[in-house]
Design a protein around this motif. Structure first.
Motif, PDB file in Angstrom:
ATOM      1  N   LEU A  54       0.760  -1.216  -0.146  1.00 35.13           N
ATOM      2  CA  LEU A  54      -0.042  -0.190  -0.424  1.00 35.13           C
ATOM      3  C   LEU A  54       0.706   1.054  -0.296  1.00 35.13           C
ATOM      4  CD1 LEU A  54      -2.578  -1.135   2.923  1.00 35.13           C
ATOM      5  CD2 LEU A  54      -2.910  -1.109   0.445  1.00 35.13           C
ATOM      6  N   GLU A  55       0.099   2.347  -0.702  1.00 35.62           N
ATOM      7  CA  GLU A  55       0.871   3.159  -0.363  1.00 35.62           C
ATOM      8  C   GLU A  55      -0.128   4.951  -0.356  1.00 35.62           C
ATOM      9  OE1 GLU A  55       4.159   4.530  -3.848  1.00 35.62           O
ATOM     10  OE2 GLU A  55       2.321   5.908  -4.389  1.00 35.62           O
ATOM     11  N   GLY A  56       0.324   5.382   0.687  1.00 39.68           N
ATOM     12  CA  GLY A  56      -1.190   6.567   0.437  1.00 39.68           C
ATOM     13  C   GLY A  56      -0.066   7.896  -0.389  1.00 39.68           C
ATOM     14  N   LYS A  57      -1.428   8.895  -0.608  1.00 30.46           N
ATOM     15  CA  LYS A  57      -0.146  10.033  -1.161  1.00 30.46           C
ATOM     16  C   LYS A  57      -1.882  11.575  -1.124  1.00 30.46           C
ATOM     17  CE  LYS A  57       1.095  10.351  -5.670  1.00 30.46           C
ATOM     18  NZ  LYS A  57       0.434  10.624  -6.977  1.00 30.46           N
ATOM     19  N   VAL A  58      -0.514  12.431  -0.360  1.00 24.95           N
ATOM     20  CA  VAL A  58      -1.740  13.464   0.237  1.00 24.95           C
ATOM     21  C   VAL A  58      -2.661  14.118  -1.795  1.00 24.95           C
ATOM     22  CG1 VAL A  58      -2.057  15.865   1.149  1.00 24.95           C
ATOM     23  CG2 VAL A  58      -0.713  14.192   1.662  1.00 24.95           C
ATOM     24  N   MET A  59      -3.499  14.189  -1.217  1.00 25.43           N
ATOM     25  CA  MET A  59      -4.809  14.693  -2.861  1.00 25.43           C
ATOM     26  C   MET A  59      -5.019  16.476  -2.006  1.00 25.43           C
ATOM     27  SD  MET A  59      -4.143  11.581  -4.172  1.00 25.43           S
ATOM     28  CE  MET A  59      -5.511  12.855  -5.785  1.00 25.43           C
ATOM     29  N   GLN A  60      -4.897  16.080  -1.205  1.00 25.15           N
ATOM     30  CA  GLN A  60      -5.968  17.983  -0.904  1.00 25.15           C
ATOM     31  C   GLN A  60      -5.337  17.694   0.675  1.00 25.15           C
ATOM     32  OE1 GLN A  60      -9.942  18.407  -1.554  1.00 25.15           O
ATOM     33  NE2 GLN A  60      -9.950  20.773  -1.436  1.00 25.15           N
ATOM     34  N   VAL A  61      -4.790  19.758   0.855  1.00 29.85           N
ATOM     35  CA  VAL A  61      -4.659  19.986   2.277  1.00 29.85           C
ATOM     36  C   VAL A  61      -5.186  20.267   2.530  1.00 29.85           C
ATOM     37  CG1 VAL A  61      -2.838  20.862   3.698  1.00 29.85           C
ATOM     38  CG2 VAL A  61      -2.267  19.099   1.784  1.00 29.85           C
ATOM     39  N   LEU A  62      -6.487  20.679   3.583  1.00 29.98           N
ATOM     40  CA  LEU A  62      -7.700  20.547   4.161  1.00 29.98           C
ATOM     41  C   LEU A  62      -7.500  22.229   5.223  1.00 29.98           C
ATOM     42  CD1 LEU A  62     -10.310  17.746   3.961  1.00 29.98           C
ATOM     43  CD2 LEU A  62      -9.838  19.560   2.401  1.00 29.98           C
ATOM     44  N   LEU A  63      -6.811  21.342   5.959  1.00 31.23           N
ATOM     45  CA  LEU A  63      -5.930  22.393   7.505  1.00 31.23           C
ATOM     46  C   LEU A  63      -4.778  22.809   7.417  1.00 31.23           C
ATOM     47  CD1 LEU A  63      -7.154  24.029   9.349  1.00 31.23           C
ATOM     48  CD2 LEU A  63      -6.975  22.117  10.827  1.00 31.23           C
ATOM     49  N   SER A  64      -4.434  23.881   7.559  1.00 32.70           N
ATOM     50  CA  SER A  64      -2.364  23.438   7.437  1.00 32.70           C
ATOM     51  C   SER A  64      -2.049  24.482   8.291  1.00 32.70           C
ATOM     52  CB  SER A  64      -2.035  23.789   6.142  1.00 32.70           C
ATOM     53  OG  SER A  64      -0.625  24.397   6.486  1.00 32.70           O
ATOM     54  N   ASP A  65      -1.116  24.767   9.535  1.00 33.53           N
ATOM     55  CA  ASP A  65      -0.937  26.224   9.704  1.00 33.53           C
ATOM     56  C   ASP A  65       0.084  26.817   8.553  1.00 33.53           C
ATOM     57  OD1 ASP A  65      -1.689  25.390  11.654  1.00 33.53           O
ATOM     58  OD2 ASP A  65       0.043  23.891  12.771  1.00 33.53           O
TER      59      ASP A  65
END
Length: 148
Positions: A54-65
């Motif tokens: 398995l591999e996980g990729k960030v598709m969208q950042v919803l909340l970030s400092d």
């Protein structure tokens, strides 16, 4: 409805529910990462499988400092100063009984890489993501919610 039609309908319903169940017995899919501190959705992660890993990729950042399109300032190597969106943050995870284990997960906020263990809950609608160093008893967990 005659007996044959009833049997055909029942078979279709059983097949449809088996397909739906099979789709939820794996972490493969799209997940909303829920921050373990704030309880708010943090990002959308897509988990894919290739050759049993398995591999996980960030598709969208919803909340970030760091605003809507953060970069991985504290990462090392090829990920240093790269956009978090589109970044592979989990890799090498394989099935081990009822859990998925043996891989790594990156926390883009601090740039650290941890061992990771995944387990499904709520009929495959939630994913417990446990990152740790050393033994799995220590570390931190997040619950991700399936979106697809």
């Amino acid at each position: 409805m005659n007996r044959l039609s009833q049997c055909a309908l029942a078979a279709c319903l059983l097949l449809g529910s088996a397909v739906a169940w099979a789709a939820n017995d794996t972490p493969v899919g799209t997940w909303r990462q829920i921050d373990d501190v704030t309880g708010r959705p943090k990002s959308v992660i897509q988990i894919t499988e290739s050759n049993g890993k398995l591999e996980g990729k960030v598709m969208q950042v919803l909340l970030s400092d760091d605003g809507p399109h953060p970069v991985c300032k504290k990462c090392e190597g090829e990920r240093k100063d790269q956009p978090v969106e589109g970044m592979v943050i989990m890799w090498g995870v394989s099935k081990d009984g009822g859990v998925w284990d043996g891989g790594k997960i990156l926390d883009p906020k601090n740039g650290k890489v941890y061992s990771v263990k995944l387990s499904l809950a709520d009929g495959g609608q939630k994913l417990d993501v446990h990152g740790y160093i050393g033994i799995s008893l220590l570390g931190r967990s997040q619950v991700w919610e399936r979106t697809q």
